[in-house]
Design a protein around this motif. Structure first.
Motif, PDB file in Angstrom:
ATOM      1  N   PRO A 151       8.582  10.172   1.618  1.00  0.00           N
ATOM      2  CA  PRO A 151       7.233  10.751   1.546  1.00  0.00           C
ATOM      3  C   PRO A 151       6.188   9.820   2.163  1.00  0.00           C
ATOM      4  O   PRO A 151       6.327   8.592   2.113  1.00  0.00           O
ATOM      5  CB  PRO A 151       6.997  10.903   0.028  1.00  0.00           C
ATOM      6  N   GLU A 152       5.159  10.395   2.726  1.00  0.00           N
ATOM      7  CA  GLU A 152       4.106   9.612   3.369  1.00  0.00           C
ATOM      8  C   GLU A 152       3.435   8.658   2.378  1.00  0.00           C
ATOM      9  O   GLU A 152       3.065   7.530   2.725  1.00  0.00           O
ATOM     10  CB  GLU A 152       3.069  10.550   3.987  1.00  0.00           C
ATOM     11  N   GLU A 153       3.279   9.106   1.150  1.00  0.00           N
ATOM     12  CA  GLU A 153       2.668   8.258   0.128  1.00  0.00           C
ATOM     13  C   GLU A 153       3.508   7.001  -0.116  1.00  0.00           C
ATOM     14  O   GLU A 153       2.965   5.895  -0.256  1.00  0.00           O
ATOM     15  CB  GLU A 153       2.513   9.038  -1.179  1.00  0.00           C
ATOM     16  N   LEU A 154       4.824   7.163  -0.147  1.00  0.00           N
ATOM     17  CA  LEU A 154       5.717   6.010  -0.315  1.00  0.00           C
ATOM     18  C   LEU A 154       5.576   5.059   0.860  1.00  0.00           C
ATOM     19  O   LEU A 154       5.489   3.834   0.682  1.00  0.00           O
ATOM     20  CB  LEU A 154       7.160   6.495  -0.434  1.00  0.00           C
ATOM     21  N   ARG A 155       5.548   5.605   2.049  1.00  0.00           N
ATOM     22  CA  ARG A 155       5.423   4.766   3.246  1.00  0.00           C
ATOM     23  C   ARG A 155       4.129   3.951   3.216  1.00  0.00           C
ATOM     24  O   ARG A 155       4.144   2.750   3.491  1.00  0.00           O
ATOM     25  CB  ARG A 155       5.478   5.651   4.489  1.00  0.00           C
ATOM     26  N   ARG A 156       3.021   4.593   2.866  1.00  0.00           N
ATOM     27  CA  ARG A 156       1.738   3.871   2.791  1.00  0.00           C
ATOM     28  C   ARG A 156       1.792   2.778   1.734  1.00  0.00           C
ATOM     29  O   ARG A 156       1.289   1.668   1.948  1.00  0.00           O
ATOM     30  CB  ARG A 156       0.611   4.850   2.473  1.00  0.00           C
ATOM     31  N   ARG A 157       2.415   3.078   0.621  1.00  0.00           N
ATOM     32  CA  ARG A 157       2.488   2.103  -0.479  1.00  0.00           C
ATOM     33  C   ARG A 157       3.294   0.883  -0.078  1.00  0.00           C
ATOM     34  O   ARG A 157       2.887  -0.258  -0.323  1.00  0.00           O
ATOM     35  CB  ARG A 157       3.093   2.779  -1.706  1.00  0.00           C
ATOM     36  N   VAL A 158       4.438   1.114   0.566  1.00  0.00           N
ATOM     37  CA  VAL A 158       5.278  -0.013   0.959  1.00  0.00           C
ATOM     38  C   VAL A 158       4.632  -0.808   2.087  1.00  0.00           C
ATOM     39  O   VAL A 158       4.614  -2.040   2.072  1.00  0.00           O
ATOM     40  CB  VAL A 158       6.685   0.476   1.373  1.00  0.00           C
ATOM     41  N   LEU A 159       4.080  -0.117   3.070  1.00  0.00           N
ATOM     42  CA  LEU A 159       3.433  -0.808   4.191  1.00  0.00           C
ATOM     43  C   LEU A 159       2.240  -1.644   3.726  1.00  0.00           C
ATOM     44  O   LEU A 159       1.891  -2.651   4.346  1.00  0.00           O
ATOM     45  CB  LEU A 159       2.976   0.202   5.242  1.00  0.00           C
ATOM     46  N   GLY A 160       1.635  -1.222   2.617  1.00  0.00           N
ATOM     47  CA  GLY A 160       0.507  -1.968   2.089  1.00  0.00           C
ATOM     48  C   GLY A 160       0.890  -3.299   1.480  1.00  0.00           C
ATOM     49  O   GLY A 160       0.022  -4.119   1.186  1.00  0.00           O
ATOM     50  N   GLY A 161       2.193  -3.520   1.291  1.00  0.00           N
ATOM     51  CA  GLY A 161       2.697  -4.797   0.818  1.00  0.00           C
ATOM     52  C   GLY A 161       2.481  -5.023  -0.670  1.00  0.00           C
ATOM     53  O   GLY A 161       2.005  -4.148  -1.389  1.00  0.00           O
ATOM     54  N   PRO A 162       2.886  -6.222  -1.114  1.00  0.00           N
ATOM     55  CA  PRO A 162       3.463  -7.297  -0.286  1.00  0.00           C
ATOM     56  C   PRO A 162       4.910  -7.003   0.098  1.00  0.00           C
ATOM     57  O   PRO A 162       5.646  -6.382  -0.669  1.00  0.00           O
ATOM     58  CB  PRO A 162       3.383  -8.525  -1.206  1.00  0.00           C
ATOM     59  N   LEU A 163       5.306  -7.461   1.293  1.00  0.00           N
ATOM     60  CA  LEU A 163       6.665  -7.291   1.779  1.00  0.00           C
ATOM     61  C   LEU A 163       7.380  -8.632   1.609  1.00  0.00           C
ATOM     62  O   LEU A 163       7.202  -9.553   2.391  1.00  0.00           O
ATOM     63  CB  LEU A 163       6.664  -6.853   3.247  1.00  0.00           C
TER      64      LEU A 163
END
Length: 251
Positions: A151-163
């Motif tokens: 989901p796009e929401e998951l992608r935004r959350r992960v990309l927002g870090g921290p990685l």
């Protein structure tokens, strides 16, 4: 309804007790469970006793506790993971026999890649994953595929870090990760050298359900410098077969 000083419901406290168990911690005392769950000792002991009576936990002769067979039984009843594993295992076995490297099946669970099946060969190289084990989405080939199609929401959350870096080559930059995810959606697979261990390369492809939605990732762990074209062909062929089996078995 919350019925404890901390505001936890009974269900939440039971989950806290069960969450103290792991692949490297399969047996514990009730006191250890209490400390690791953060629950008062009396509460932990009472919940453990109730779960033992229900068969969800088992107690040995030394009064140590492990997960019970009934918990395993309940988890498998009607489980989507069970249906997925049944469809995938014949194909995974074929892939593993041909390539003779670790072959794994993962699903998206609570923002992580949860591995529901793994086949290995005695001559295969290093691999830290295990059945019921988890890895960060950005730091494993399976996770990258699940994240790319998630989901796009998951992608935004992960990309927002921290990685967090799992190895020296784990992607920790959000911009770079976004480009990798776009590439995965464009080509339909990922090759991730060194993202978990420097000596290995992870490769993965998506598995789709009857509606075309990505529901799992099929991956393989290869020696770092091993060719990837042949193994990728095997994974893609298996992915198509698994998806067909899931479609044929659709209720």
């Amino acid at each position: 309804m919350a019925n404890s000083p901390t505001g936890d419901t009974m269900a939440e406290r039971i989950v806290r007790v069960l969450d103290t168990f792991g692949a490297d911690r399969t047996i514990q005392t009730a006191a250890q469970i209490g400390r690791r769950s953060g629950l008062p000792s009396s509460t932990a002991h009472r919940i453990v006793d109730e779960l033992v009576r229900a068969g969800l936990l088992e107690r040995d002769e030394e009064h140590r506790v492990r997960l019970g067979m009934r918990l395993w039984e309940l988890a498998l009843r009607g489980s989507s993971a069970l249906r997925l594993r049944q469809a995938a295992l014949p194909w995974m076995t074929m892939v593993q026999a041909r390539v003779r490297e670790h072959t794994q099946l993962a699903v998206l669970e609570l923002d992580e890649a949860l591995f529901v099946e793994r086949l290995s060969h005695p001559e295969a190289g290093a691999n830290i994953t295990r059945i019921a084990g988890r890895l960060p989405l950005h730091a494993s080939s399976s996770g990258l595929v699940l994240l790319a199609y998630g989901p796009e929401e998951l992608r935004r959350r992960v990309l927002g870090g921290p990685l967090v870096a799992v190895s020296a080559e784990t992607i920790t930059d959000g911009g770079e990760l976004a480009r990798v995810l776009d590439d995965i959606r464009r080509v339909g697979y990922v090759v991730a050298p060194g993202s978990i261990e420097s000596v290995s390369t992870g490769i993965a492809v998506p598995i789709r359900d009857a509606r075309g939605a990505v529901i799992a990732a099929l991956s393989m762990v290869l020696p770092r410098d091993a060719p990837t074209a042949g193994p990728l062909d095997e994974l893609r062929r298996a992915s198509t077969g698994i998806s067909a089996a899931l479609s044929a078995d659709r209720p």
